[in-house]
Design a protein around this motif. Structure first.
Motif, PDB file in Angstrom:
ATOM      1  N   ILE A 163       0.840  -1.206   0.000  1.00 57.46           N
ATOM      2  CA  ILE A 163       0.000   0.000   0.000  1.00 57.46           C
ATOM      3  C   ILE A 163       0.874   1.254   0.000  1.00 57.46           C
ATOM      4  CG2 ILE A 163      -1.818   1.237   1.215  1.00 57.46           C
ATOM      5  CD1 ILE A 163      -2.748  -1.391   0.057  1.00 57.46           C
ATOM      6  N   ALA A 164       1.968   1.237   0.762  1.00 52.70           N
ATOM      7  CA  ALA A 164       2.879   2.390   0.773  1.00 52.70           C
ATOM      8  C   ALA A 164       3.504   2.595  -0.602  1.00 52.70           C
ATOM      9  CB  ALA A 164       3.959   2.197   1.831  1.00 52.70           C
ATOM     10  N   GLU A 165       3.843   1.505  -1.280  1.00 55.17           N
ATOM     11  CA  GLU A 165       4.425   1.618  -2.609  1.00 55.17           C
ATOM     12  C   GLU A 165       3.415   2.208  -3.587  1.00 55.17           C
ATOM     13  OE1 GLU A 165       5.856  -2.284  -3.536  1.00 55.17           O
ATOM     14  OE2 GLU A 165       7.378  -2.265  -1.949  1.00 55.17           O
ATOM     15  N   MET A 166       2.138   1.833  -3.428  1.00 54.05           N
ATOM     16  CA  MET A 166       1.091   2.425  -4.272  1.00 54.05           C
ATOM     17  C   MET A 166       0.969   3.921  -3.986  1.00 54.05           C
ATOM     18  SD  MET A 166      -1.834  -0.546  -3.957  1.00 54.05           S
ATOM     19  CE  MET A 166      -3.043   0.394  -4.874  1.00 54.05           C
ATOM     20  N   ALA A 167       1.015   4.292  -2.695  1.00 53.73           N
ATOM     21  CA  ALA A 167       0.911   5.705  -2.320  1.00 53.73           C
ATOM     22  C   ALA A 167       2.066   6.514  -2.910  1.00 53.73           C
ATOM     23  CB  ALA A 167       0.883   5.838  -0.798  1.00 53.73           C
ATOM     24  N   GLU A 168       3.264   5.940  -2.875  1.00 59.43           N
ATOM     25  CA  GLU A 168       4.428   6.631  -3.436  1.00 59.43           C
ATOM     26  C   GLU A 168       4.278   6.800  -4.955  1.00 59.43           C
ATOM     27  OE1 GLU A 168       7.659   4.200  -2.221  1.00 59.43           O
ATOM     28  OE2 GLU A 168       7.551   4.808  -0.110  1.00 59.43           O
ATOM     29  N   ALA A 169       3.777   5.759  -5.616  1.00 58.83           N
ATOM     30  CA  ALA A 169       3.590   5.841  -7.070  1.00 58.83           C
ATOM     31  C   ALA A 169       2.539   6.896  -7.424  1.00 58.83           C
ATOM     32  CB  ALA A 169       3.178   4.470  -7.610  1.00 58.83           C
ATOM     33  N   LEU A 170       1.463   6.946  -6.650  1.00 59.92           N
ATOM     34  CA  LEU A 170       0.412   7.932  -6.904  1.00 59.92           C
ATOM     35  C   LEU A 170       0.911   9.352  -6.622  1.00 59.92           C
ATOM     36  CD1 LEU A 170      -2.604   5.954  -5.438  1.00 59.92           C
ATOM     37  CD2 LEU A 170      -2.410   6.752  -7.805  1.00 59.92           C
ATOM     38  N   THR A 171       1.763   9.490  -5.607  1.00 61.56           N
ATOM     39  CA  THR A 171       2.353  10.800  -5.316  1.00 61.56           C
ATOM     40  C   THR A 171       3.159  11.293  -6.519  1.00 61.56           C
ATOM     41  OG1 THR A 171       2.456  10.318  -2.935  1.00 61.56           O
ATOM     42  CG2 THR A 171       3.877  12.078  -3.769  1.00 61.56           C
ATOM     43  N   ALA A 172       3.905  10.392  -7.111  1.00 62.17           N
ATOM     44  CA  ALA A 172       4.706  10.754  -8.292  1.00 62.17           C
ATOM     45  C   ALA A 172       3.836  11.119  -9.485  1.00 62.17           C
ATOM     46  CB  ALA A 172       5.637   9.591  -8.658  1.00 62.17           C
ATOM     47  N   LEU A 173       2.602  10.626  -9.498  1.00 62.52           N
ATOM     48  CA  LEU A 173       1.686  10.900 -10.604  1.00 62.52           C
ATOM     49  C   LEU A 173       0.844  12.150 -10.370  1.00 62.52           C
ATOM     50  CD1 LEU A 173       0.458   7.257 -11.341  1.00 62.52           C
ATOM     51  CD2 LEU A 173       1.927   8.679 -12.799  1.00 62.52           C
ATOM     52  N   GLY A 174       1.111  12.850  -9.252  1.00 72.80           N
ATOM     53  CA  GLY A 174       0.407  14.103  -9.030  1.00 72.80           C
ATOM     54  C   GLY A 174      -0.751  14.029  -8.059  1.00 72.80           C
ATOM     55  N   TYR A 175      -0.691  13.096  -7.113  1.00 69.47           N
ATOM     56  CA  TYR A 175      -1.759  12.934  -6.120  1.00 69.47           C
ATOM     57  C   TYR A 175      -1.218  13.154  -4.701  1.00 69.47           C
ATOM     58  CZ  TYR A 175      -4.774  10.788  -9.657  1.00 69.47           C
ATOM     59  OH  TYR A 175      -5.560  10.561 -10.762  1.00 69.47           O
ATOM     60  N   ARG A 176      -2.101  13.540  -3.815  1.00 68.21           N
ATOM     61  CA  ARG A 176      -1.821  13.488  -2.387  1.00 68.21           C
ATOM     62  C   ARG A 176      -2.418  12.170  -1.896  1.00 68.21           C
ATOM     63  NH1 ARG A 176      -3.191  19.658  -0.201  1.00 68.21           N
ATOM     64  NH2 ARG A 176      -1.840  20.727  -1.710  1.00 68.21           N
ATOM     65  N   ALA A 177      -1.570  11.244  -1.545  1.00 67.71           N
ATOM     66  CA  ALA A 177      -2.015   9.892  -1.182  1.00 67.71           C
ATOM     67  C   ALA A 177      -1.701   9.606   0.283  1.00 67.71           C
ATOM     68  CB  ALA A 177      -1.344   8.854  -2.079  1.00 67.71           C
ATOM     69  N   ARG A 178      -2.656   9.046   0.967  1.00 68.35           N
ATOM     70  CA  ARG A 178      -2.485   8.624   2.356  1.00 68.35           C
ATOM     71  C   ARG A 178      -3.174   7.272   2.537  1.00 68.35           C
ATOM     72  NH1 ARG A 178       0.277  12.306   1.634  1.00 68.35           N
ATOM     73  NH2 ARG A 178       0.541  14.239   2.826  1.00 68.35           N
ATOM     74  N   TYR A 179      -2.681   6.489   3.499  1.00 68.74           N
ATOM     75  CA  TYR A 179      -3.324   5.205   3.772  1.00 68.74           C
ATOM     76  C   TYR A 179      -3.401   4.975   5.272  1.00 68.74           C
ATOM     77  CZ  TYR A 179       1.398   3.291   4.536  1.00 68.74           C
ATOM     78  OH  TYR A 179       2.657   3.045   5.010  1.00 68.74           O
ATOM     79  N   THR A 180      -4.268   4.044   5.664  1.00 68.54           N
ATOM     80  CA  THR A 180      -4.470   3.755   7.079  1.00 68.54           C
ATOM     81  C   THR A 180      -5.007   2.342   7.248  1.00 68.54           C
ATOM     82  OG1 THR A 180      -5.426   4.642   9.132  1.00 68.54           O
ATOM     83  CG2 THR A 180      -6.867   4.575   7.209  1.00 68.54           C
ATOM     84  N   PHE A 217      -6.894   0.928   3.922  1.00 62.12           N
ATOM     85  CA  PHE A 217      -7.544   1.822   2.969  1.00 62.12           C
ATOM     86  C   PHE A 217      -6.542   2.880   2.510  1.00 62.12           C
ATOM     87  CE2 PHE A 217     -11.115   0.077   5.269  1.00 62.12           C
ATOM     88  CZ  PHE A 217     -12.063  -0.123   4.277  1.00 62.12           C
ATOM     89  N   LEU A 218      -6.569   3.172   1.218  1.00 55.95           N
ATOM     90  CA  LEU A 218      -5.759   4.234   0.642  1.00 55.95           C
ATOM     91  C   LEU A 218      -6.684   5.216  -0.056  1.00 55.95           C
ATOM     92  CD1 LEU A 218      -2.484   3.991  -1.407  1.00 55.95           C
ATOM     93  CD2 LEU A 218      -4.453   5.168  -2.382  1.00 55.95           C
ATOM     94  N   ILE A 219      -6.487   6.503   0.205  1.00 57.56           N
ATOM     95  CA  ILE A 219      -7.206   7.559  -0.507  1.00 57.56           C
ATOM     96  C   ILE A 219      -6.176   8.451  -1.176  1.00 57.56           C
ATOM     97  CG2 ILE A 219      -8.629   9.634  -0.274  1.00 57.56           C
ATOM     98  CD1 ILE A 219     -10.154   8.303   1.964  1.00 57.56           C
ATOM     99  N   ALA A 220      -6.398   8.735  -2.455  1.00 55.09           N
ATOM    100  CA  ALA A 220      -5.527   9.639  -3.194  1.00 55.09           C
ATOM    101  C   ALA A 220      -6.393  10.719  -3.848  1.00 55.09           C
ATOM    102  CB  ALA A 220      -4.738   8.881  -4.256  1.00 55.09           C
ATOM    103  N   LEU A 221      -6.037  11.972  -3.621  1.00 52.27           N
ATOM    104  CA  LEU A 221      -6.736  13.122  -4.207  1.00 52.27           C
ATOM    105  C   LEU A 221      -5.777  13.865  -5.128  1.00 52.27           C
ATOM    106  CD1 LEU A 221      -8.505  14.445  -0.973  1.00 52.27           C
ATOM    107  CD2 LEU A 221      -9.470  12.957  -2.744  1.00 52.27           C
ATOM    108  N   HIS A 222      -6.230  14.180  -6.327  1.00 52.72           N
ATOM    109  CA  HIS A 222      -5.361  14.837  -7.293  1.00 52.72           C
ATOM    110  C   HIS A 222      -4.946  16.207  -6.779  1.00 52.72           C
ATOM    111  CE1 HIS A 222      -3.842  16.397 -11.129  1.00 52.72           C
ATOM    112  NE2 HIS A 222      -3.683  15.114 -11.452  1.00 52.72           N
ATOM    113  N   ASN A 223      -3.698  16.586  -7.092  1.00 51.25           N
ATOM    114  CA  ASN A 223      -3.186  17.873  -6.630  1.00 51.25           C
ATOM    115  C   ASN A 223      -4.021  19.052  -7.107  1.00 51.25           C
ATOM    116  OD1 ASN A 223      -1.061  16.742  -5.205  1.00 51.25           O
ATOM    117  ND2 ASN A 223       0.382  16.895  -6.915  1.00 51.25           N
ATOM    118  N   ASP A 224      -4.751  18.889  -8.226  1.00 56.78           N
ATOM    119  CA  ASP A 224      -5.600  19.970  -8.734  1.00 56.78           C
ATOM    120  C   ASP A 224      -6.683  20.348  -7.722  1.00 56.78           C
ATOM    121  OD1 ASP A 224      -4.136  20.039 -11.035  1.00 56.78           O
ATOM    122  OD2 ASP A 224      -5.629  19.031 -12.289  1.00 56.78           O
TER     123      ASP A 224
END
Length: 348
Positions: free
Chosen positions: A24-41, A58-65
């Motif tokens: 899940i952390a690796e997914m969050a890091e990948a999403l961060t690189a793609l322009g998202y604010r990603a957090r998991y719990t 659970f992981l939630i990622a919101l686009h930086n826009d």
């Protein structure tokens, strides 16, 4: 290609420590690189009004826009998780790096001042009894989900809050009864279900069955005035005592406690419903499809497709709707904040 504004991912706790990798952390890091604010719990459903101690990542990622922070739902209930859950959590969280830029958000366990968890009795106590199997009227085979059963007569004003919610979920209101209230046919085990203590696991269930077998054997021998042959003893034993080894999956069987939430409902419940034996000894059975749905927080008006076993699988694979709604509310809140900020900038 259209940009996804929000992403929500759910998985089992093992995804946090899979072969030494925090997937899940690796997914969050990948999403961060793609322009998202990603957090998991890691969230346990019992802290959010679901009558089930179900841990999931659970992981939630919101686009930086959107320019808003990720938030997770606050706990509405509080309880002390049993040792087994604490141990599983420790293993899952072993590789969590709290200095990973804040990708992991510790679960909100809430406060002991919050209400206690929703119990199995609060979740199931208002549903119709099932005793057809005790009367010899239940046969093996696929169960269709096409029979409607009315709620038992009672003062609806005295229903608990959880039962009222399940009956009256907006868009799924159920006027007078339920569907899918069917169970597996397990004639060998009814007496064991009846006599084993609430909260008991397979070793206690096996000991209970052995005691029943020995008691019946003595009764037959007293009636006949002679001992049963070895073949007769073994035949009687097979008709009463489950054959599973005691040291294999001791928690494969579990009898619900009326004063406690359920354990996690699994996708294989259709083949292994012993993991959720009804707390009411007078009914001596496993939970029905509708009762499993109640423990997972599906509203009574939600209908399942297919037959019994696929319905159990659908329930066990699902995110509890009550928790899913809370997560969706967090996403909607974040998007609403972003829209409000955007309008304010436009107005300025």
């Amino acid at each position: 290609m259209r940009t996804q504004l929000a992403i929500l991912v759910e998985n089992v706790p093992d995804a946090l420590n899979y072969g030494g990798h925090n997937v899940i952390a690796e997914m969050a890091e990948a999403l961060t690189a793609l322009g998202y604010r990603a957090r998991y719990t890691l969230i346990n459903a019992a802290f959010h009004g679901v009558p089930q101690m179900r841990d999931r990542a659970f992981l939630i990622a919101l686009h930086n826009d959107l320019d808003v922070d990720v938030i997770f739902p606050r706990a509405s209930h509080h309880m002390s998780l049993p040792p087994g859950y604490s141990g599983t959590r420790s293993v899952a969280l072993k590789n969590i790096d709290l200095f990973d830029g804040g990708l992991f958000v510790p679960s909100d366990y809430g406060s002991s001042r919050l209400p206690g968890p929703v119990t199995c009795e609060e979740a199931l106590g208002d549903l119709p009894r099932i005793t057809l199997h005790l009367e010899g009227g239940l046969r093996r085979g696929a169960r269709r989900l096409d029979q409607f059963v009315e709620y038992p007569p009672q003062d609806r004003r005295r229903l608990g809050g959880y039962a009222k919610l399940m009956r009256n979920w907006p868009g799924f209101e159920n006027a007078s009864g339920i569907w899918d209230h069917v169970i597996r046919c397990l004639p060998r085990d009814a007496d064991t279900f009846r006599e084993m203590p609430n909260g008991a696991e397979y070793p206690q269930a096996h000991a209970t069955a052995v005691a029943i077998w020995q008691r019946r054997m003595r009764k037959l021998e007293n009636r006949q005035g002679e001992k049963l042959s070895e073949k007769e003893r073994e035949s009687l034993k097979r008709s009463i005592v489950p054959p599973y080894p005691l040291n294999s999956f001791p928690n494969r069987w579990w009898k619900l406690r009326p004063d406690f939430p359920s354990r996690t409902l699994m996708a294989h419940m259709g083949k292994d419903t012993y993991s959720h034996i009804h707390y009411d000894s007078s009914q001596a059975r496993v939970v029905s499809v509708r009762e499993a749905a109640r423990l997972q927080s599906f509203p009574d008006g939600f209908r399942f497709c297919g037959t019994m076993n696929p319905a159990y699988r659908q329930i066990g694979n699902a995110v509890p709707p009550l928790l899913a709604k809370k997560l969706a509310d967090c996403l909607m809140q974040a998007i609403a904040l972003s829209l409000a900020a955007s309008k304010a900038l436009t107005a300025a």
